[in-house]
Design an enzyme around this catalytic site. Structure first.
Site, mmCIF file in Angstrom:
data_model
loop_
_atom_site.group_PDB
_atom_site.id
_atom_site.type_symbol
_atom_site.label_atom_id
_atom_site.label_comp_id
_atom_site.label_asym_id
_atom_site.label_seq_id
_atom_site.Cartn_x
_atom_site.Cartn_y
_atom_site.Cartn_z
ATOM 1 C CE LYS A 1 -3.968 1.959 2.554
ATOM 2 N NZ LYS A 1 -4.849 1.781 3.724
ATOM 3 C CB SER A 29 -8.118 3.617 2.750
ATOM 4 O OG SER A 29 -7.308 3.004 3.729
ATOM 5 C CB SER A 78 -8.403 0.849 5.764
ATOM 6 O OG SER A 78 -9.094 2.067 5.731
#
Ligand code: ZN
Lengths: 502, 496, 100
Positions: free
Chosen positions: A80, A155, A179
């Site tokens: 990420k 996210s 997330s």
């Protein structure tokens, strides 16, 4: 098919270790998959092809010379884009950090690499991890590999989409209020938020520091155990990371837990929950029952979900979570001011204050601004007690509820999100509707508990449905074993969207 | 001038920032070191880069506890970290890690020495740890440069109650604090390097017409020298009095509240500072990246045991035990090491008074030349004790001892060996002394005549001849023997 | 019954947050903030007297590091991401004094 997408990370690891697949071939196969499918998904902010190939060649040379290549030797992973790497860029999907090159690597990523993993690239996300759909990315949204008109969740949407579309063998995400778990559910993959303090946060760009944890996003539960084992453990660079021994999560993974008591938090099965998801969770409970588990009715009163006469959904936990997260975020994001790194306004400025205000206006997207403003408000004089301090007290109540519940059961089984993946643009108009995406996941962060999200099947419309297992602090091994029990008994594992089969 | 009829009482409190003498910064392991090239003692943590985390420095906590304990504070059993939010380019995270509601130490006091022996107890409200900001460099007309070498250096903020009522009291407290933190090894407290900075808050309580008029409280930030502090307090007392006289109803605390003023170094006075347009709202909240500190009893006791004797206690002991004067005792307790040197020499058997004479004679002179403490000139307790012993035993006289002292400081070594090598041992041998006496008599007939004539000039002339003999002997001749021989040869009575 | 936040309040918060807002943004954010704050007000329903605030999910203490220097960055590495530099200094518009 040069594509290795039929192999799980664990299988690929074994194939590379056994010499049937070279690391170069593994990286090459994923780069080819990226070339083919990434344009339709948009999971990556940056693909580090050249570096990945060099690393793969180094792994192969190591193996050929008989040296150990590590427990993740040659595995191509996606990271990420809020995890700092000393190579490539770390952007947090924000214009503010579009060109930021960190001079350090996050501990979790460094540990993966030390275990032999190869970083394929950095994945898209909601800007600074603020969002539940990846639509808040400062660059572009990511598509759900199961249906390109739908969001991958967020996210960590890029990581979940990348694993789902087999654009990497596995990935790392971060979870502040769901997330990792919610995008895992939307994309039909496995995701875990470890206990707060299980994985070092050093190098994870902070959103809500008392809530943030890094965790794996994987094809199945075993892969999750593999990655967690590599990243967990104390770190002198993170004061909040506990120096507790890390077991081998794979060793007992296949061993079912006897006399398992599975708690169903009754407050989570309100009318706010999609009926199909509710029945999937009840079905999962039946699977556990068939494996000899006891189903226990438990209560988490302060995580209750209320629906009023007009259908308006509310929850103490959501209010509590957003106040804490936004307050911390308003402080964590104060550093992005155009002085030491990152974006600086090109407009003329009157003075330093003007420079700050213009830089931050340009660098941050709306959702980030909204949260900074709200967090600032909640901490400002005159409002601190009513909002921030009140939220901390409610946080204690929420944690106490879990402590009480775990007096009656070993883990909790519940939904991950109230719906399956929604359409792009469906919830962007009203920030509050988006915040309600997190109603089943945020309490876990507030209480610092581990939570595992795994596929519980597909909806009638062919979209993945997720289920969540929640345990007491440092019960990751229990969650993984229970997750594996379900996978084996239900046969729901390694779900693959159509696009990966072509 | 202040009108005596007004009965003006200045009310002054101090905030004192002390940089702690650690090897590394408060929350990262960059060097805590002054004077290096800009931005060389910096890392991702103290630049405030994304994703980095603070880890607290054990030594800084230890030193802060030491100071808190020495200030007679209640050391908190639990202390934690808070973020104080404000935007400034020398503060890279745009928040300062500090301590808000649970500081490390609370409610202590420090004695400010006044006239000989007297003290005034000044209450300490709190002492908390925080991180220093970087330096903004202003030598360019159009912009500012930021150096972050200082950013993150451990800083102890000590806040007194407004217990001081005169500039002398402020200066005494400031000096006592300076002496204390150096004494404890908690800080170098070098003010040119900004290691100790003062922030007085000053107002006046004026008894006037049966009521107490309070002038607005003025806070002056960042005073980097004793002189600046002294000038600021003096100036403010007069400025506020005059402002009140000009407008006794308007110039009042109730109407104007607190004000900030700056100090103008060149003009040695405080100057008006434009108020920030927004009121300060620091938005303190607990720092989620740091965990709390529990100071349990064993730890508190260990700190207490490590402090030892404090300056004023030692000064008293020197006056009582070593029979020193106030001045001597005070001079020897400016820092811990000088007194330690004296105590060690005495413990080795030397006479205290002889040691003190050596230390405050040549010792103080050399220290003064070098701008260091007496302990730092480099004489060991053993050498000091040996030299003092030689004086007591008459092996050397004071003049020669001063020379030996200088050599020991320069080259080190044993005073006895040096004295022997340089021929500075006391000479008692009558033959040698007689030869010097004869030479002196032969060379100075006028002085001899003055002595023998008696009268007014006799004493002075005799002293002169004594000096001549001592000079010929290079200070080694035993003075009693010189006197005896001179008297007998000049035919004047042997006893006075 | 939706509550509102005065534009001056939004302006004040934006200033504290160092974010420039246009008049239009001010209005939009004002509305959204009011909605969200109304939602947050739900917490007022709960009696939290005698409930200790919980700031850290895992309550540990005394994590201290040895006071031993580790290598710092070079000035060049430290300034590599700086938008504007003046020699080895970060460069900003003129400000007065130091903050501490
Ligand atoms: Zn540093």
């Amino acid at each position: 098919m040069n594509d290795l997408s039929n192999l799980s990370a664990l299988e690929l690891r074994d194939a590379i270790a056994g010499g049937t697949v070279s690391a170069v071939r593994a990286v090459d196969a994923y780069l080819e998959a990226i070339a083919r499918r990434e344009p339709a998904v948009g999971a990556y902010n940056e693909v580090l092809a050249e570096r990945a190939m060099e690393q793969a060649a180094a792994i192969d040379r190591k193996r050929q010379s008989g040296r150990p290549i590590g427990p993740l030797g040659g595995l191509p992973l996606a990271i990420k884009d809020n995890l700092c790497t000393s190579y490539g860029r770390t952007t947090c999907a924000s214009k503010m950090l579009a060109n930021f090159q960190a001079p350090y690597t996050a501990t979790a990523v460094a540990r993966l690499e030390a275990a032999g993993a190869i970083v394929l690239g950095k994945t898209n996300m909601d800007e600074f991890a603020m969002g539940s759909s990846t639509e808040n990315s400062g660059f572009r949204p990511t598509a759900n590999p199961w249906d390109a008109s739908r969001v991958p969740g967020g996210s960590s949407g890029g990581s979940a989409a990348a694993v789902s579309a087999r654009l990497c063998a596995a990935a790392l995400g971060s979870d502040t209020g769901g997330s990792i778990r919610q995008p895992a559910a939307f994309c039909g993959v496995v995701g875990m938020k470890p206990t707060y303090g299980r994985v070092s946060r050093f190098g994870l760009v902070a959103y809500g520091s008392s809530l943030d944890q890094i965790g794996p996003v994987t094809q199945n539960v075993a892969d999750c155990a593999l990655l967690l084992g590599a990243i967990a453990g104390g770190d002198p660079a993170d004061s909040t990371c506990l120096d507790r021994p890390v077991g081998d999560y794979l060793i007992e993974l296949e061993k079912p837990i006897e006399h398992l008591r599975v708690g169903l938090p009754r407050e989570f099965f309100s009318q706010a929950l999609d009926a199909e998801i509710a029945s999937s969770i009840r079905l999962a409970a039946e699977v556990y029952q068939s494996l000899g588990a006891t189903i226990v009715d438990v209560s988490l009163p302060h995580s209750r979900i209320d629906v009023d006469g007009e259908g308006k959904v509310s929850s103490y936990a959501v209010a509590c979570y957003y106040i804490v997260a936004m307050a911390e975020a308003s402080s964590n994001l104060a550093r992005y001011d155009g002085v030491h790194y990152g974006h600086r306004t090109a407009r003329d400025v009157e003075d330093i204050v003007d420079l700050y205000c213009k830089t931050r206006e340009e660098g941050f997207g709306s959702e980030v601004k909204r949260r900074i403003l709200l967090g600032t408000y909640a901490l400002s004089s005159g409002y601190y007690d009513a909002y921030y301090l009140k939220a901390l007290r409610v946080r204690r109540l929420i944690k106490n509820d879990f402590d009480a519940a775990f007096g009656h059961c070993d883990l909790l089984l519940c939904p991950v999100a109230p719906t399956t993946a929604f359409r792009l643009g469906e919830k962007t108009a009203d920030p509050l509707t988006m915040y309600l995406e997190d109603i089943y996941t945020i309490s876990v962060n507030l209480a610092g508990l581990p939570g595992l999200s795994l596929p519980a099947g597909l909806s009638k419309t062919g979209l993945p449905i997720g289920m969540q297992l929640i345990g007491p602090v440092f019960s990751e091994d229990r969650l993984l074993r229970a997750g594996r029990m379900y996978e084996k008994a239900s046969g729901v594992s390694g779900l693959r969207p159509e696009m990966t089969k072509k | 001038m202040i009108d005596a009829a007004d009965n003006v009482t200045p009310v002054i409190g101090l905030e004192i920032h002390v940089e702690l003498a650690t090897a590394t910064k408060m929350f990262c392991r960059c060097r805590n070191h002054f004077g290096d090239p800009p931005n060389t003692n910096v890392c991702p943590v103290c630049i405030g880069m994304p994703g980095v985390l603070p880890v607290m420095n054990a030594k800084a906590v230890e030193l802060a506890l030491k100071v808190g304990t020495a200030l007679n504070c209640t050391v908190a059993e639990f202390t934690k970290w808070d973020r104080k939010g404000y935007y400034y380019p020398d503060l890279p995270k745009n928040y300062q890690i500090s301590q808000y509601d649970l500081p490390l130490s609370l409610n202590g006091w420090l004695e400010a020495p006044l006239a000989e022996g007297a003290v005034k107890k000044i209450r300490i409200r709190r002492a908390h740890l925080e991180e220093d900001a970087g330096k903004n460099v202003h030598d360019h007309p159009a912009h500012t440069g930021v150096d972050l070498n200082r950013a993150g250096v451990p800083l102890l903020e000590i806040v007194t109650e407004p217990d001081m009522n005169a500039v002398e009291e402020v200066m005494s407290l400031a000096r006592a604090m300076h002496r204390l933190v150096r004494w404890l090894g908690a800080s170098e407290a070098n003010m040119q390097m900004g290691q100790m900075r003062f922030e007085p808050n000053i107002n006046l309580h004026i008894a006037h017409g049966g009521a107490i008029h309070k002038t607005p409280i003025v806070e002056v930030k960042n005073l980097n020298s004793f002189r600046a502090l002294e000038r600021t307090v003096e100036y403010e007392i007069h400025r506020q009095y005059e402002a009140w006289q000009a407008d006794p109803d308007g110039f009042r605390l109730e109407k104007m509240g607190k004000q900030n003023r700056g100090y103008d170094d060149a003009r040695e006075q405080t100057v008006f500072q434009r108020e920030k347009e927004e009121a300060h709202d620091y938005r303190y909240f607990p720092d989620p990246d740091l965990v709390g500190v529990v100071v349990d009893r064993p730890w508190r006791e260990r700190i207490r045991a490590g402090i030892g004797e404090l300056p004023l206690a030692r000064r008293g002991r020197y006056m009582d035990g070593y029979k020193l004067t106030f001045k001597e005792a005070d001079a020897l307790t400016q820092d811990a090491a000088t007194g330690d040197l004296l105590d060690s020499a005495v413990a080795a058997g030397a006479d205290a008074k002889r040691c003190v004479n050596l230390l405050l004679g040549r010792g103080a002179a050399i220290a003064n030349e070098r701008g260091c403490s007496i302990a730092q000139i480099g004489i060991t307790p053993a050498a000091l004790a040996e030299l003092a012993g030689m004086l007591s035993g008459g092996t050397i006289n004071a003049t020669a001892a001063a020379k030996v002292f200088d050599t020991v400081v320069l080259e080190s070594g044993s005073p006895m060996v040096i004295a022997r090598e340089q021929g500075l041992l006391a000479v008692r041998d009558g033959g040698a002394i007689e030869a010097w006496v004869d030479t002196a008599i032969a060379a100075n007939p006028q002085a001899v005549a003055d002595v023998q004539a008696g009268g007014k000039q006799q004493k002075k002339a005799f002293g002169f001849l004594m000096g001549q003999v001592m000079q010929l002997s290079r200070g080694t001749a035993e003075p009693g023997e010189v006197q005896r021989l001179l008297r007998s040869k000049l035919g004047i009575p042997v006893t006075d | 019954m939706s509550r509102t936040i005065e534009p001056d309040m939004v302006r004040h918060i934006a200033k504290l947050s160092r974010i420039e807002l246009s008049e239009e943004q001010l209005a939009t954010f004002g509305r959204q903030l009011a909605d969200i704050l109304e939602y947050f007000d739900k917490l007022a329903e709960l009696d939290t007297t005698n409930v200790e605030p919980l700031a850290h999910a895992v309550e540990i203490h005394n994590v201290l590091a040895e006071d031993t220097p580790r290598p710092s960055l070079s000035a060049d590495a430290a300034l590599a991401n700086a938008p504007q530099r003046d020699g080895d200094f970060f460069m900003v518009p003129k400000v007065i004094g130091d903050s501490l």
